[in-house]
Structures are given as structure tokens and as C-alpha cells.
Design a protein around this motif. Structure first.
Motif, PDB file in Angstrom:
ATOM      1  N   ASP A 100     123.735 119.979 -82.486  1.00 15.31           N
ATOM      2  CA  ASP A 100     124.572 121.467 -81.893  1.00 15.31           C
ATOM      3  C   ASP A 100     123.221 121.637 -80.564  1.00 15.31           C
ATOM      4  O   ASP A 100     123.076 121.763 -79.308  1.00 15.31           O
ATOM      5  CB  ASP A 100     124.425 122.446 -82.619  1.00 15.31           C
ATOM      6  CG  ASP A 100     124.696 124.287 -81.898  1.00 15.31           C
ATOM      7  OD1 ASP A 100     125.624 123.797 -81.337  1.00 15.31           O
ATOM      8  OD2 ASP A 100     123.679 124.689 -82.016  1.00 15.31           O
ATOM      9  N   ILE A 101     122.031 121.073 -80.999  1.00 19.46           N
ATOM     10  CA  ILE A 101     121.142 121.335 -79.792  1.00 19.46           C
ATOM     11  C   ILE A 101     120.921 120.636 -78.521  1.00 19.46           C
ATOM     12  O   ILE A 101     120.677 120.987 -77.225  1.00 19.46           O
ATOM     13  CB  ILE A 101     119.846 121.091 -80.428  1.00 19.46           C
ATOM     14  CG1 ILE A 101     118.977 121.789 -81.867  1.00 19.46           C
ATOM     15  CG2 ILE A 101     118.383 121.135 -79.735  1.00 19.46           C
ATOM     16  CD1 ILE A 101     117.898 121.791 -82.240  1.00 19.46           C
ATOM     17  N   GLU A 124     122.504 119.298 -72.744  1.00 17.90           N
ATOM     18  CA  GLU A 124     124.074 119.250 -71.737  1.00 17.90           C
ATOM     19  C   GLU A 124     124.142 120.076 -71.294  1.00 17.90           C
ATOM     20  O   GLU A 124     124.416 120.415 -69.677  1.00 17.90           O
ATOM     21  CB  GLU A 124     124.297 118.063 -72.146  1.00 17.90           C
ATOM     22  CG  GLU A 124     123.797 116.720 -73.111  1.00 17.90           C
ATOM     23  CD  GLU A 124     124.870 115.880 -73.602  1.00 17.90           C
ATOM     24  OE1 GLU A 124     125.686 116.500 -74.780  1.00 17.90           O
ATOM     25  OE2 GLU A 124     123.518 114.833 -74.272  1.00 17.90           O
ATOM     26  N   THR A 125     124.967 121.401 -71.725  1.00 20.82           N
ATOM     27  CA  THR A 125     125.533 122.479 -70.823  1.00 20.82           C
ATOM     28  C   THR A 125     124.358 122.729 -69.850  1.00 20.82           C
ATOM     29  O   THR A 125     125.432 122.849 -69.104  1.00 20.82           O
ATOM     30  CB  THR A 125     126.111 123.285 -71.852  1.00 20.82           C
ATOM     31  OG1 THR A 125     127.304 122.468 -72.635  1.00 20.82           O
ATOM     32  CG2 THR A 125     126.738 124.391 -71.179  1.00 20.82           C
ATOM     33  N   GLU A 142     119.158 110.684 -77.421  1.00 21.50           N
ATOM     34  CA  GLU A 142     119.875 110.421 -79.015  1.00 21.50           C
ATOM     35  C   GLU A 142     118.191 110.768 -79.889  1.00 21.50           C
ATOM     36  O   GLU A 142     117.289 110.549 -79.408  1.00 21.50           O
ATOM     37  CB  GLU A 142     119.874 108.649 -79.311  1.00 21.50           C
ATOM     38  CG  GLU A 142     120.138 108.319 -81.052  1.00 21.50           C
ATOM     39  CD  GLU A 142     122.042 108.755 -80.400  1.00 21.50           C
ATOM     40  OE1 GLU A 142     121.670 109.036 -81.878  1.00 21.50           O
ATOM     41  OE2 GLU A 142     122.795 109.105 -79.342  1.00 21.50           O
ATOM     42  N   PRO A 143     118.628 111.779 -80.855  1.00 27.37           N
ATOM     43  CA  PRO A 143     117.920 112.331 -81.292  1.00 27.37           C
ATOM     44  C   PRO A 143     117.060 111.960 -82.600  1.00 27.37           C
ATOM     45  O   PRO A 143     117.492 110.945 -82.864  1.00 27.37           O
ATOM     46  CB  PRO A 143     118.202 114.028 -82.075  1.00 27.37           C
ATOM     47  CG  PRO A 143     119.663 113.539 -81.914  1.00 27.37           C
ATOM     48  CD  PRO A 143     120.609 112.840 -80.944  1.00 27.37           C
ATOM     49  N   VAL A 177     109.395 117.269 -75.346  1.00 18.61           N
ATOM     50  CA  VAL A 177     109.601 117.371 -76.251  1.00 18.61           C
ATOM     51  C   VAL A 177     110.119 118.983 -77.778  1.00 18.61           C
ATOM     52  O   VAL A 177     109.504 119.358 -77.393  1.00 18.61           O
ATOM     53  CB  VAL A 177     108.558 116.957 -77.467  1.00 18.61           C
ATOM     54  CG1 VAL A 177     109.677 115.796 -79.357  1.00 18.61           C
ATOM     55  CG2 VAL A 177     109.018 115.143 -76.422  1.00 18.61           C
ATOM     56  N   ILE A 178     111.617 118.422 -77.949  1.00 17.91           N
ATOM     57  CA  ILE A 178     111.847 119.354 -78.468  1.00 17.91           C
ATOM     58  C   ILE A 178     111.906 119.292 -80.318  1.00 17.91           C
ATOM     59  O   ILE A 178     113.028 118.511 -80.686  1.00 17.91           O
ATOM     60  CB  ILE A 178     112.847 120.651 -78.971  1.00 17.91           C
ATOM     61  CG1 ILE A 178     113.178 120.645 -77.183  1.00 17.91           C
ATOM     62  CG2 ILE A 178     113.181 121.341 -79.611  1.00 17.91           C
ATOM     63  CD1 ILE A 178     114.313 121.545 -76.567  1.00 17.91           C
ATOM     64  N   LEU A 179     110.731 119.405 -81.387  1.00 14.15           N
ATOM     65  CA  LEU A 179     111.138 119.026 -82.529  1.00 14.15           C
ATOM     66  C   LEU A 179     110.505 120.794 -83.496  1.00 14.15           C
ATOM     67  O   LEU A 179     109.950 121.490 -83.848  1.00 14.15           O
ATOM     68  CB  LEU A 179     109.613 118.268 -82.634  1.00 14.15           C
ATOM     69  CG  LEU A 179     108.217 119.147 -81.764  1.00 14.15           C
ATOM     70  CD1 LEU A 179     107.354 118.340 -82.889  1.00 14.15           C
ATOM     71  CD2 LEU A 179     107.828 118.578 -81.047  1.00 14.15           C
TER      72      LEU A 179
END
Length: 238
Positions: free
Chosen positions: A18-19, A24-25, A32-33, A52-54
Motif C-alpha cells: 500500500d505504501i 508511485e502515485t 522492492e520493499p 528510506v521509509i522504515l
């Protein structure tokens, strides 16, 4: 123009997807997560993301806070904590890392976008000598409240103009940024060399050289006397 590349570290597959879809939107390039500390480091080392989103809670012995410390110590990459954990102990541990941003789940698209752009902006502000941001193999050029990504390999040369630097790319785009040639030379990769008091050239685009000039495509640039030996040494010309 290259998109900003973001790595997502989240051990819940549905949430991770979902993230990624949301990013991408919003127009970002998404890797790749990764689901744990080890996978995240492999992704960072291999792909050199721009941000980085963690998630704080990760599977395995080391969590997102451990990963944040590693990113801060070994990589010049900003990060955002994304988590549903708001207990005081977690917040206290997270604060010690001094995270650029901390987003609580559930988040919406606007909150995510704002956090990313603010983090990039604040990260750039910490770079003392210019308004722009250098991460890995790219420079992010500030244009109003957004940042445009330009990869080092696309840059032909940089030209000094007092307190400004003009960056010229292979598709003939020109960007004028605040700073000095010296401030940028220390941040660019080894393909770049000072050839004149007013120029830094990307040697990967070098087409011709003589005693007084080099040629990059159709553009001829002067070689300063004090820079000639360093230039010739770099390209192994006696």
C-alpha cells in the motif's frame, strides 16, 4: 529527469504494498520493499536510495530504530519513521536517533508527500555551502519548494559564476545553483575534476584534449595552467 528513489522497510506485506502504491502515485520511484534489518541494508547498499521509509517494528532481532542508527552512521541518506507504535518507550528510543520525520499509521497521501518533501528540504538545509542536496550519485536541485534529481552521469560540466554555479547536462539543460565549485567538487564522484578556476568537467564525457582545452561534445572548455598536471595525471597522459 530522474525520479527520487525511495526504499520502504515494512514487514507487513499488505501495508508495504500500500505504501509503495501510494509513493508511485505521487511520482516517486520505489524499490522492492524489505521486511527486516538485513534485507534493508542489502537494498540500501545495492540500490543507493535517496530516502528510506522504515517501520519501527521489524521481524528479527534488530528493529527499525537499530536500522536508523546504521543508516545515520554509515550512509548519507535521510529517513522517515512510519509506525503505529506511540508508546513512550518507543518514542524515547526513536527520539535519540533524531529522525527527520515520524509518521503515525494510518497516514494519508498528503501527509506522506509533505513529509518526504520536508525531509528532503531540511536535509538540504544542513548542507552549509549550497541550497541543494547531494545523495549518493545524484544532486537534487531546489526549484521553489521541490527538488529535481540530476544524476552525476548526466552532468557534462559545472561553471562558476561568483557565488553561483551553472550545471550543464548532456540533454543541454542548465541549472543555476548557489554555491562554489569547491563545495560541489567534494561531493561529486571521481569522474569530476577541476580543469580551470571556473570549470569542473565530467571526464566520462571527454571527447578531445590538447594543451589548452578539452572538448565535451560540441563544447570546448579551457584548461587552467595550475590544473593541467592534475588533469593529465587523472587521464594518464604524460
Amino acid at each position: 529527469m530522474n525520479k527520487v528513489t525511495i526504499a520502504v522497510v515494512e514487514d507487513e506485506v499488505i501495508i508495504a504494498n500500500d505504501i509503495c502504491d501510494t509513493l508511485e502515485t505521487l511520482g516517486y520511484s520505489v524499490l522492492e520493499p524489505a521486511i527486516n534489518y538485513t534485507e534493508a541494508l542489502e537494498t540500501i547498499e545495492k540500490h543507493k536510495p535517496d530516502l528510506v521509509i522504515l517501520d519501527i517494528q521489524l521481524s528479527g532481532k534488530k528493529d527499525g530504530i537499530d536500522l536508523a542508527w546504521k543508516i545515520k552512521e554509515d550512509y548519507n541518506i535521510p529517513f522517515i519513521f512510519l509506525t503505529s507504535n506511540a508508546d513512550q518507550l518507543t518514542i524515547d528510543r526513536a527520539k535519540r536517533v533524531d529522525p527527520p520525520a515520524y509518521l503515525m499509521k494510518p497516514f494519508n497521501e498528503d501527509e506522506l508527500y509533505s513529509s518526504i518533501e520536508i525531509v528532503l528540504f531540511n536535509f538540504a538545509e544542513k548542507q552549509k555551502e549550497d541550497e541543494n542536496l547531494v545523495i549518493n550519485d545524484s544532486i537534487f536541485i531546489k526549484q521553489q519548494m521541490l527538488f529535481k534529481k540530476v544524476k552525476f552521469e548526466d552532468i557534462l560540466f559545472l561553471k562558476s559564476d561568483h557565488v553561483y554555479v551553472e550545471i550543464v547536462t548532456k540533454n543541454q539543460n542548465k541549472y543555476v545553483v548557489r554555491g562554489t565549485l569547491n563545495s560541489y567538487l567534494g561531493k561529486l564522484d571521481n569522474n569530476f575534476v577541476r580543469i580551470h578556476r571556473s570549470y569542473i568537467a565530467n571526464l566520462s564525457h571527454l571527447d578531445m584534449i590538447n594543451q589548452v582545452t578539452i572538448k565535451i561534445g560540441a563544447i570546448e572548455l579551457p584548461i587552467g595552467q595550475r590544473y593541467r598536471k592534475t588533469l593529465l595525471d587523472r587521464i594518464n597522459i604524460a
